[in-house]
Write an enzyme that holds these catalytic residues in place. Structure first.
Site, PDB file in Angstrom:
ATOM      1  N   ARG A  90      29.610  54.563  47.776  1.00 60.35           N
ATOM      2  CA  ARG A  90      30.990  54.190  47.438  1.00 60.35           C
ATOM      3  C   ARG A  90      31.392  52.899  48.125  1.00 60.35           C
ATOM      4  NH1 ARG A  90      34.657  59.155  49.036  1.00 60.35           N
ATOM      5  NH2 ARG A  90      36.327  57.650  48.759  1.00 60.35           N
ATOM      6  N   CYS A 126      -1.387  61.725  60.924  1.00 58.85           N
ATOM      7  CA  CYS A 126       0.039  61.704  61.295  1.00 58.85           C
ATOM      8  C   CYS A 126       0.362  62.792  62.306  1.00 58.85           C
ATOM      9  CB  CYS A 126       0.919  61.921  60.083  1.00 58.85           C
ATOM     10  SG  CYS A 126       0.270  61.212  58.583  1.00 58.85           S
ATOM     11  N   ALA A 132      -8.008  61.436  53.942  1.00 63.19           N
ATOM     12  CA  ALA A 132      -7.064  61.846  52.903  1.00 63.19           C
ATOM     13  C   ALA A 132      -7.423  61.330  51.508  1.00 63.19           C
ATOM     14  CB  ALA A 132      -5.658  61.397  53.294  1.00 63.19           C
ATOM     15  N   TRP A 172      31.656  64.810  50.361  1.00 65.72           N
ATOM     16  CA  TRP A 172      30.959  63.601  49.928  1.00 65.72           C
ATOM     17  C   TRP A 172      29.723  63.475  50.802  1.00 65.72           C
ATOM     18  CZ3 TRP A 172      32.271  60.438  45.877  1.00 65.72           C
ATOM     19  CH2 TRP A 172      33.564  60.535  45.365  1.00 65.72           C
ATOM     20  N   ASN A 179      -2.920  60.492  49.890  1.00 67.25           N
ATOM     21  CA  ASN A 179      -3.154  61.727  49.147  1.00 67.25           C
ATOM     22  C   ASN A 179      -2.877  61.548  47.666  1.00 67.25           C
ATOM     23  OD1 ASN A 179      -3.770  64.455  50.619  1.00 67.25           O
ATOM     24  ND2 ASN A 179      -2.669  63.180  52.073  1.00 67.25           N
TER      25      ASN A 179
END
Lengths: 454, 454
Positions: B442, B41, B7, B434, B305
Site C-alpha cells: 500500500r 545448508c 543435491a 493488513w 534440487n
C-alpha cells in the site's frame, strides 16, 4: 454518510478523511452498538483470556475518530434508507429520538448477523452469538454469573472451533455439535478429519452429524440443554457458531440489489450496482470469487478493511478497485494450523470444473531440524490445463501462512507445473529443501500429466 | 553419467532412474568426498550442536542410491572431461587409480568452492571453509582439538552469520569480520543495520569495514590470529564465510561455456549451451535472474534440487524446464529472521531500473495478540509501472517466510497496487488484518503515484 461503524465503515471514513479535508467533505457515521472499529476476529481470544478486552480489540475509539473530524454517532441505529430522497432515518437508542439526515454519498457497512435457526429456546438467556464486541461482553457476563462448567457450542466452523477452545481455556467442559460429518466445512472432509482428531485430542466432546432441534430452558426461561435428534446435552451456556448472514434488511427495504446469499451486489469500485452515489463493503456484501467466477458471501475482517479502503479512496475523489477474493482463510485450534484457499472439491464440482487432487505429507522445517512439524497439503488442479484450483493445509507451527503462496498463485492464474519452479525461501529452520507447497505442486503436476495420458 | 554426488547430481540421477529402468538407462555417478546427497545448508546447525551429524544431514546414503541401481562411486574424482570423445577420466582417491569411462549423456554437478583470497596463511591448519560435510567434520575436529575459545569468522553474509551463532553456541568468543559497512550484503545497508544490532546483541564482536590482510600462524604453522589493516584478532579457529565460486575448472578445461561469474551457462532445459548431450545444475551453473533479466550465480540447495529434478526428467526422456530465479533467500540469527527476494537497490540501479522504495514497521500477529513481534518490510517498485522489483524483511518469528508472497508476485510480474488486493490468510494469531507485506505494498502504491504526479 456511513451506516455501520466497524471495519469497512470506519476504514472508508478514515481513508476518505485522509484524502479530503472537513471543508471539502463532511463525514457522518452511525453505529448502533457500544463499540466501533474493532476486531471481531479477536473475540474468541478475549473470551479465552489470551487477550484483554474489549479495549484491546478496538483499533480506534469513537473519540479518536471524532478528533479526525468524523462525526461518529454511537448507539444510533439507522432504521430506513430513502434512496430517492437521499436521506436516512436514524434512531438514538438511549432515548428513541428519530431524525432524518440527508446524504450526497452513502456507504452501507451494516455487517452480518449470526444465523439463529428458528428453534424453540434459541432466544433464551444463556444462548450467545459472538459477532460483535457487545456479544462478547454479554457472553463473558454470562460466564461470570453462571455457576456450572458445561458449555455447548453449536457449529464447528472456524468460529465454533475457536470458541470451543476458548471455553476450554476457561475450564469449561465443552461439547461441540457439528451438523456435518467432519468439523470445518471450510475444508474437504478428508482434511476436516485431521481437525476432528486435534479437537477431540484437546478434550472437546465433538459430536458430528448432530442436528439440533431445541434449546431446552429451565423454569426461569434460561437455556439449560441443547437437544439433538439423538441426545440431550446439558449446558450452562450455549454459544452459536453456525455462521452469519449479510445484515441487509435496510438495504432490501430500500430496494437495493441483493445476491443469492442476501448480500449487496457491488461493482469493481464497491458501488452498489445501479447506484452511482451508494457504496457498500464488509460483511453485508457479496464478493466475486475469482476462482469460481461467481459472487459469494465471504465475511472476513481482512476483506472488510480492504473494501473500506477502496470505498474511502473512491468517495475521497481517488480511484481504487476491489477485484475479488480467492477464498483464503486461516485459523488455529491449539497448536494446529488450518488453512485453505481457492475451491474445495465440492465447490469446484459445483461450478463445473473437472480436476485432479493430491495430498502430501511434509514438514515445516528441514526434517533433521529441531522443531520440524508435520503438515498435510492437499491441492486441486484443473484437468488438462493444470491450473491451480485450490489448496488446503493442516499442520503445526509454520503451516497456516504457507497457504499465501497458493493464494498468490491462484490470483496469478498459475498452473501447478509453473508453481514447481517458484523460488520460495529455503533454509533449514524455515523449510525442507522442497517447500511443502512445492511438494504438493510436483505431485499435482504428475497427476495432471497422468490424467491427460490416461 | 553424473559428476558430483550432492543435491543437483543425485536429484538428477534419482529422477532419471524413476523414469527409466536400469535396462534402458545405466547411471554412473562420481563423488570425490566421503558423503553424497547431503544438506550443506545444515552444516552450521551441526557445528552449533542443534543437529547431530553428519548422518542426519544425509538425505540418501550411497548404499541407498546403489540399491536403486545408481552406480555411485565415492571418493572418486573426475580429472578430465573429453567432450569430443564422450568420456571422462576419473581417479580413485584412496589408491590413485585412473580410468576413462564413456558416456552418452553427461550431467555436471560439481558444485562450488569457498572463496579463499590469496592471503598469507589462508591455507594454514585451523582455517576452515564450510562448504561440504567433509569441511564440517574437519572444523568439528579442530574445535575438539583446540584448547582456546576464540573464533574469528571472516565474512558476514548468511553463512558467516550462521557460523558466528553456531560457534557462540559452542561457547566460543566470536569475532565476525565484515568487509562491508553492514553485515548481510544480501540486504540493503539500511536493512543490514537491523542485523548488525541483532548480531552484536548476541554477544558477537562484529567489525564492519574490516579488510583482512593476513592469517598469522604460530611456529607449528597453525592459524593463531586474523590480521586486518587496522588490528589483529587472536583466533584458535578461523572460519571462512566469504562466499563461494562455481567449481568449473573441469568444465573450463573442456571448453564448455562459462558466464561472467565463472558458472556454466545452460538453456531452459538445463543443457549446457551448445551441447545437446551435456547438462549442468546446482552451484556450478549460472541461472537467469528473472527480475534483473541477467545471468547470475545463486548457489542455493533449493535451486540445485530443482535443477537436478529438471535434468533427471529430461535425461529420463521427459520434459521439464528451470525458468530461473527471483533471488529469494531466508536466514536466521538467533530469533531474528532475515529474508529478501528480487533486487536490492544497488542491483536494481545496476540493471537500469528506476524505482521508489518504502519501508514499514508492522507485526507478525494482530497487535493485541500475545507474541505479536515487530517486523520491518522494505519494498522496491518500478517508477511509472509500479511493478514490484524487490522485498526485504527483517523481524522475529513469522517474518521470514512472508517473503514468499513477494516471490510469487515477482514471478507473476505483479504491480504493488495489484498486490494490495491479494487475498492473504488473516486471523489474529497469524497476521494483523493488513498483512505486513500488504502494508508495504500500500505504501509503495502511494509512493509510485506520488512519484508519477511529482
Amino acid at each position: 454518510m456511513v451506516i455501520g461503524g466497524d471495519a469497512a465503515g470506519m476504514s472508508a471514513a478514515s481513508q476518505a478523511r485522509r484524502l479530503k479535508d472537513p471543508d471539502a467533505l463532511e463525514i457522518v457515521a452511525f453505529e448502533r452498538g457500544h463499540h466501533a472499529s474493532y476486531s471481531a476476529c479477536g473475540i474468541p481470544y478475549w473470551v479465552g483470556g489470551d487477550v484483554d478486552g474489549p479495549d484491546q480489540l478496538v483499533a480506534r475509539t469513537p473519540e479518536e475518530h471524532r478528533a479526525r473530524q468524523i462525526d461518529l454517532r454511537m448507539r444510533t441505529e439507522v432504521t430506513e434508507i430513502d434512496v430517492a430522497g437521499g436521506r436516512v432515518r436514524s434512531r438514538r437508542l438511549p432515548d428513541g429520538q428519530e431524525v432524518w439526515t440527508g446524504y450526497d454519498k452513502l456507504v452501507i457497512a451494516t455487517g452480518a448477523r449470526p444465523v439463529r435457526p428458528p428453534l424453540p429456546g434459541i432466544d433464551a438467556p444463556g444462548v450467545h452469538g459472538v459477532q460483535t464486541l457487545d456479544d462478547g461482553q454479554a457472553l463473558l457476563d454470562t460466564l461470570r454469573q453462571t455457576g456450572g462448567r458445561r458449555a455447548v457450542v453449536v457449529g464447528a466452523g472456524y468460529i465454533g472451533v475457536e470458541m470451543a477452545e476458548a471455553l476450554l481455556r476457561r475450564d469449561y467442559q465443552v461439547t461441540l455439535l457439528n451438523r456435518a460429518p467432519e468439523p470445518m466445512t471450510t475444508l474437504d472432509p478428508d482434511m476436516g478429519e485431521l481437525v476432528h482428531e486435534a479437537v477431540t485430542g484437546l478434550g472437546v466432546q465433538l459430536v458430528d452429524e448432530a442436528e439440533v432441534t431445541e434449546i431446552r430452558t429451565d423454569e426461569q426461561g434460561r437455556a439449560r440443554a441443547v437437544v439433538t435428534s439423538d441426545a440431550e446435552y446439558p449446558a450452562d451456556v450455549v454459544v452459536l457458531g453456525i455462521g452469519v448472514r449479510p445484515e441487509t434488511a435496510l438495504a432490501e427495504a430500500a430496494g437495493l440489489p441483493l445476491g443469492d446469499s442476501g448480500g449487496l451486489l457491488t461493482d469493481q469500485a464497491m458501488r452498489v450496482r445501479g447506484h452511482s452515489d451508494i457504496w457498500a463493503g464488509g460483511d453485508c456484501v457479496e464478493v466475486l470469487d475469482l476462482v469460481a467466477g461467481r459472487q459469494r458471501h465471504v465475511p472476513l475482517g481482512t476483506h472488510a478493511n480492504k473494501q473500506g479502503q477502496v470505498i474511502g479512496t473512491n468517495v475521497g475523489g481517488g480511484y481504487a478497485t476491489f477485484p475479488g477474493v480467492v477464498g483464503t482463510a486461516v485459523s488455529k485450534v491449539c497448536d494446529l494450523e488450518i488453512a485453505r484457499t481457492g475451491l474445495l472439491e465440492a465447490q469446484a464440482r459445483e461450478v463445473g470444473f473437472q480436476f485432479v487432487t493430491v495430498r502430501v505429507e511434509s514438514t515445516s522445517r528441514a526434517g533433521y531440524f529441531p522443531g520440524a512439524a508435520s503438515m498435510t497439503v492437499k491441492m486441486l488442479a484443473e484437468r488438462r490445463t493444470g491450473r491451480l484450483l485450490g489448496t488446503q493445509i493442516v499442520g503445526r507451527e509454520g503451516a497456516g501462512k504457507r497457504v499465501d503462496v497458493a493464494a498468490v498463485a491462484l490470483t496469478a492464474g498459475m498452473t501447478v507445473e509453473q508453481m514447481t519452479a517458484l523460488d520460495l525461501g529455503y533454509a533449514p529452520p524455515f523449510s525442507p529443501v522442497w517447500d511443502p507447497v512445492l511438494v504438493a505442486a510436483r505431485k499435482a503436476t504428475r497427476a495432471v500429466r497422468a490424467d491427460a495420458a490416461g
